[in-house]
Design a protein around this motif. Structure first.
Motif, PDB file in Angstrom:
ATOM      1  N   HIS A   1      -3.547 -21.998   6.146  1.00  0.00           N
ATOM      2  CA  HIS A   1      -3.035 -22.963   5.164  1.00  0.00           C
ATOM      3  C   HIS A   1      -4.046 -24.093   5.015  1.00  0.00           C
ATOM      4  O   HIS A   1      -4.082 -25.031   5.807  1.00  0.00           O
TER       5      HIS A   1
ATOM      6  N   ARG B   1      -2.703 -27.756   4.579  1.00  0.00           N
ATOM      7  CA  ARG B   1      -2.244 -28.336   5.847  1.00  0.00           C
ATOM      8  C   ARG B   1      -3.442 -28.771   6.695  1.00  0.00           C
ATOM      9  O   ARG B   1      -3.397 -29.801   7.363  1.00  0.00           O
TER      10      ARG B   1
ATOM     11  N   GLU C   1      -2.032 -31.071  -0.428  1.00  0.00           N
ATOM     12  CA  GLU C   1      -1.829 -30.735   0.989  1.00  0.00           C
ATOM     13  C   GLU C   1      -0.712 -29.713   1.196  1.00  0.00           C
ATOM     14  O   GLU C   1      -0.569 -29.167   2.284  1.00  0.00           O
ATOM     15  N   GLN C   2       0.039 -29.432   0.145  1.00  0.00           N
ATOM     16  CA  GLN C   2       1.079 -28.403   0.216  1.00  0.00           C
ATOM     17  C   GLN C   2       0.537 -27.023  -0.167  1.00  0.00           C
ATOM     18  O   GLN C   2       1.182 -26.005   0.103  1.00  0.00           O
TER      19      GLN C   2
END
Length: 139
Positions: free
Chosen positions: A10, A13, A46-47
């Motif tokens: 991710h 993240r 950031e998602q």
């Protein structure tokens, strides 16, 4: 079958983790990225699981990190490595170490040698004084 190479990293993240570790606020990162960025846009970024290469390069430049940090960092893998390293070294770690070649031990040794030298010098002085008193007393 859980193959670690098939696990998706991710990236959003990771951007958040590194940004926070470096003490950057979302607003500061947005400011550094340019006019069309805002705190909300950074939050949305950031998602995202995957981030465009060119944008990752910009973020990497601002945070002074390699792009690979965002692309390859896997927290679960890092925790596993740290955890297994800790368990494997528990038997190796010496909780009552003996400090050979320790600078403090060397200082203590030098201090003790200095005291011994001083005591020898005092003894020699006392012997010399006794001889001088004997010589003076014989006159």
């Amino acid at each position: 079958m859980s193959d670690s190479s098939s696990r998706q990293i991710h990236q959003g993240r990771n951007v958040k983790r590194f940004r926070e570790m470096l003490g950057f606020k979302q607003e500061a990162l947005a400011y550094e990225l340019g006019e069309d960025w805002s705190q909300k846009k950074i939050s949305a970024l950031e998602q995202k699981e995957e981030i465009e290469e060119s944008l990752l390069a910009q973020i990497a430049e601002v945070l002074k990190l390699p792009v690979d940090a965002f692309k390859n960092f896997d927290e679960e893998q890092a925790v596993n490595i740290i955890s297994s390293t800790f368990h494997h070294t528990q038997g190796i770690v010496n909780y009552n170490p003996t400090f050979q070649n320790n600078p403090i031990d060397k200082l203590i040794q030098l201090h003790e040698e200095k005291i011994e030298l001083y005591e020898r010098m005092l003894k020699e002085k006392d012997e010399m004084m006794a001889r001088l008193e004997k010589l003076i007393g014989n006159k």
